[in-house]
Structure formats: structure tokens, C-alpha cells
Design an enzyme around this catalytic site. Sequence first.
Site, PDB file in Angstrom:
ATOM      1  N   GLY A 122       6.235   7.827   1.471  1.00  0.00           N
ATOM      2  CA  GLY A 122       7.326   6.853   1.584  1.00  0.00           C
ATOM      3  C   GLY A 122       6.890   5.402   1.739  1.00  0.00           C
ATOM      4  O   GLY A 122       7.682   4.553   2.119  1.00  0.00           O
TER       5      GLY A 122
ATOM      6  N   GLU B   6       7.625   1.351  -2.974  1.00  0.00           N
ATOM      7  CA  GLU B   6       8.993   0.983  -3.321  1.00  0.00           C
ATOM      8  C   GLU B   6       9.555   2.143  -4.155  1.00  0.00           C
ATOM      9  O   GLU B   6       8.786   2.940  -4.694  1.00  0.00           O
ATOM     10  CB  GLU B   6       9.011  -0.299  -4.164  1.00  0.00           C
ATOM     11  CG  GLU B   6       8.338  -1.496  -3.510  1.00  0.00           C
ATOM     12  CD  GLU B   6       9.094  -2.034  -2.301  1.00  0.00           C
ATOM     13  OE1 GLU B   6      10.294  -2.292  -2.401  1.00  0.00           O
ATOM     14  OE2 GLU B   6       8.470  -2.187  -1.243  1.00  0.00           O
TER      15      GLU B   6
ATOM     16  N   LYS C  27      11.794  -9.793   0.697  1.00  0.00           N
ATOM     17  CA  LYS C  27      10.704 -10.623   0.144  1.00  0.00           C
ATOM     18  C   LYS C  27      10.935 -10.990  -1.316  1.00  0.00           C
ATOM     19  O   LYS C  27      10.616 -12.101  -1.739  1.00  0.00           O
ATOM     20  CB  LYS C  27       9.372  -9.898   0.308  1.00  0.00           C
ATOM     21  CG  LYS C  27       9.270  -8.609  -0.492  1.00  0.00           C
ATOM     22  CD  LYS C  27       8.917  -7.396   0.288  1.00  0.00           C
ATOM     23  CE  LYS C  27       9.400  -6.180  -0.458  1.00  0.00           C
ATOM     24  NZ  LYS C  27       8.834  -4.936  -0.043  1.00  0.00           N
TER      25      LYS C  27
ATOM     26  N   ILE D 129       3.999  -7.251  11.368  1.00  0.00           N
ATOM     27  CA  ILE D 129       3.025  -8.257  11.841  1.00  0.00           C
ATOM     28  C   ILE D 129       3.746  -9.601  11.962  1.00  0.00           C
ATOM     29  O   ILE D 129       4.321 -10.072  10.982  1.00  0.00           O
ATOM     30  CB  ILE D 129       1.831  -8.420  10.862  1.00  0.00           C
ATOM     31  CG1 ILE D 129       1.179  -7.069  10.562  1.00  0.00           C
ATOM     32  CG2 ILE D 129       0.815  -9.406  11.419  1.00  0.00           C
ATOM     33  CD1 ILE D 129       0.035  -7.142   9.547  1.00  0.00           C
TER      34      ILE D 129
ATOM     35  N   LYS E 148       4.864 -11.928  -1.364  1.00  0.00           N
ATOM     36  CA  LYS E 148       4.468 -12.273   0.010  1.00  0.00           C
ATOM     37  C   LYS E 148       3.549 -13.497   0.007  1.00  0.00           C
ATOM     38  O   LYS E 148       3.620 -14.326   0.922  1.00  0.00           O
ATOM     39  CB  LYS E 148       3.824 -11.050   0.672  1.00  0.00           C
ATOM     40  CG  LYS E 148       4.874  -9.925   0.855  1.00  0.00           C
ATOM     41  CD  LYS E 148       4.270  -8.561   1.115  1.00  0.00           C
ATOM     42  CE  LYS E 148       5.350  -7.485   1.207  1.00  0.00           C
ATOM     43  NZ  LYS E 148       4.819  -6.118   1.185  1.00  0.00           N
TER      44      LYS E 148
ATOM     45  N   ASP F 224       4.660  -7.065  -5.553  1.00  0.00           N
ATOM     46  CA  ASP F 224       5.128  -7.077  -4.158  1.00  0.00           C
ATOM     47  C   ASP F 224       4.216  -7.987  -3.314  1.00  0.00           C
ATOM     48  O   ASP F 224       4.700  -8.809  -2.523  1.00  0.00           O
ATOM     49  CB  ASP F 224       5.124  -5.636  -3.620  1.00  0.00           C
ATOM     50  CG  ASP F 224       5.509  -5.556  -2.159  1.00  0.00           C
ATOM     51  OD1 ASP F 224       6.713  -5.638  -1.865  1.00  0.00           O
ATOM     52  OD2 ASP F 224       4.606  -5.432  -1.307  1.00  0.00           O
TER      53      ASP F 224
END
Length: 430
Positions: free
Chosen positions: A189, A192, A107, A138, A207, A203
Site C-alpha cells: 500500500g 499511488e 502534493k 516528517i 515534492k 511524485d
Amino acid sequence: MEKPVKVGLLGLGVVGTGVLEILADHQEKIEKSIGCPLTVTKALIRPTEDKDEMAKKYNLQLVHELTDIIEDPEIDIVVEVMGRIEPAKTFIAEALKAGKHVVTANKDLLAQHGSELASLAHEQKRNLYYEASVAGGIPILRTIANSLAADDIQEVLGIVNGTTNYMLTKMVTEQLDYDTALKQAQELGFAESDPTNDVDGIDAAYKMVILSKFAFGMTINMDQVKVKGIRGLSGNDVTVADQLGYTVKLIGSTVKQGDSIAAEVGPVLVPSDHPLASIHNEFNAVFVKSSGIGESMYYGPGAGSRPTATSIVADLMTIVNKIQLGTIGHRFSEYTQPTKLTPPEEIVSKYFLSLKMPDETGQFLQLAEIMAKAGAGLEQVVQEKAQVENHARVVVITHKMSETTMSQIQKDIAEKTNFELLSTMKVMGE
Ligand code: HSE
């Protein structure tokens, strides 16, 4: 059965391993769907990595040079799962120039250099697919590009970062403070390796750049997305919002008004009965408002080895179908419109303001005057004792006003009062 289609993997981390697992576990269905076996024959790893056991298990050759993959005439498709910008960008470009189709989940790269790479793929008459780059498991990009192709989309609202959604969920349900919630998300986890991009909204902004292209055909860059993260968000604000009937979520939005769009990421008070308020923990969801379908929401895991790999393998299968049909070289999303951004004075919403002010007569009147001068009405007001002695904490939810009006109010509070503006957030709803 036709001869196998061979794939080269760039990177063999968590997602790369997931690709091998999905191909192996779902082999029979995949073969029946595309009419031939689909197999990874080579994986590019760093010389310092030890992946011998995996290579043996999945019968693949480990290589250290890109040329071993892109110059292999047997390999048709390259999957990039290394992450970050370089060397991933150069490797994808080299693979396309060498005549390979490319699938990536990157991304960061697509949000910043997606147009350039998509144009290169188009010039080379090759396919570049990246379903896994937005909301991992998704299937949202293909849904917008194909299933909603005939619809007129008005807005796309997304919870597209699992780390922050996990943190906000824990801050509401277990009253965890920000630091403890972040620590837990890292241990599980979701974050990032450096969680800066998660908590600062970057982030999610990557997107939203990709979603803006798919939903509205407009290419925007990261500087054109207004980004605010949840760093330092106070547990108090989350709790008061909850009491007022709202759930705080990190919402990525891209909204069309006339022929322009506004893309944004920030903490938003979502009415507790809105479908997005029910997305908990690390899950993602994308809510689409369109004139044909109306409201629809797509929910699922936004990250993780097997969910992300499932999207990647579906991209691989789409490419195989296109190779077989001789229809390669089209862009993932062909819809293109001139990019036009909505000016701040036309972007309106309700706002949440949290302030600390001296607990003295006339203080609230000052706030009321500033709001009245700006033409901003108050919908809800809560006052409680602040932790600091002789101070009150005041939370207000305003009626709808423009971003420009909100900036003026912030300026007036800073210049004309001795209040401390603790936080501001947008509030979803009419
Ligand atoms: N760190 C990201 C998240 C991973 O928390 O959603 C998926 O992009």
C-alpha cells in the site's frame, strides 16, 4: 476553555480517517496546547461511499455537497484530503473565497498550482498550510520555513518517495528484480493507485518543487525539474554499484549555485557511508546542507494514515493559534526570490555508465577515446562477461563533468560505436 474550533473534512479515505483518529486519541494534549477543543463536525464524501459507522463513531455529519461545509458559519477550517487536481483545486479555492482556512496534503496540486492558491489565500487573508504534502510525517516544511529561517541553504537532497525506496532496498538486500519489488510495494500500500508517478519520479518531483520554494524562495514548475525514474532499473546495475561502494537511491535534489538553482529527480549512486544510504524500505529522509547548521537530516515515514494525519493536525493547531493571536493571512513560506535556473553546462557531477560492447580487441579503446575527447576522466572501471555471447558488460564511474559533456559522450557512443548504453546515473561525491 474557549469554544471549540470546528473543521470540515473534504474526503474520508485513509488520511481523513487518520485525522479523526489523531484528534480523538490526542485530544487532551491538543486542547491543552491550543486552549480549546478542535473537532471535525462534517465530512464531504461521495454519495456512493458508506461511512455511516465512522460518522457515528466520531460524531460527525456526512455531506455530499461542498456548500454544506463552506457555507457553514460554524466551520473555520477545511481539510482537503481527496488528492488529485480536480475537484480538489476548485474546492480549496471555493473554501478560501468563503473565508475558510485550508489545510491540505495534496502534493500534486501544490506543485502545479501552489502559487495561485497561496496568492488566493493571501488575498482572502486566510491561511493555507500543507506540511503533510512533502514526506508525510516528517516536519520538513515548517523546519525549513521556521527553524532554518536564518540559515543559508545550499542544497536539499531527499528520499521523498517511499515506494521507490522500498523497491530499491529490496533490489539490493534481497536481489529482487524490478517487477517483483514493485508488486510487493503495491501490496503493502505504499504506491499511488497508479504507481506511474512513483516509479517515473513524478511524485518525488512534485515534492522537490515545493521544497525548492521553501529552501530557496524560488517558484519553479514541473517542466523545470529534470525527472528520471527507476522504471526498468536493472538489478545488475544496483549490484555492481553496491560492489563499488555505492547504494542506488532515487534522489530528489534542489541545489543552489550562486543565485540560481537546479532541481532534479533521478536514480543516484550514493556513497554507502552517506547518511542517505542508510534510509531503508519505505522510509523518507531529507538531507539539508546549509552554511549555518552545516549538514542536517530529517528522517521518518513519508506516508501512511497516522503520520500524514499528525502533520495535518499540527497545521490545524497552528492555524488555531494564529486565529487566537489575530495574525492570520501570512503565507506558509514568506521567503521569495526571483527564480533563476542553473544552465546544464554548470551542473557537474560524477557519472555511472553501464554499457554492453562486443568482447573484441580495441573496443574499450573506443570508449576511452570518446571520454578523452570530451575531457572526462575515469575513476573506476569494471568489465565482466555479458549474458549475450561474445559481449562484455562494462561499467565506468567518471570524474566530475557537466551535463553538457555527458550528453556529448552519449551522442558519440550512439553515433560512433556499436555499444549499447544500458544505463546512466549520477554519482554523488567529490
Ligand atoms: N506514493 C507516495 C510514496 C506516497 O510512495 O511515497 C506519499 O506521497
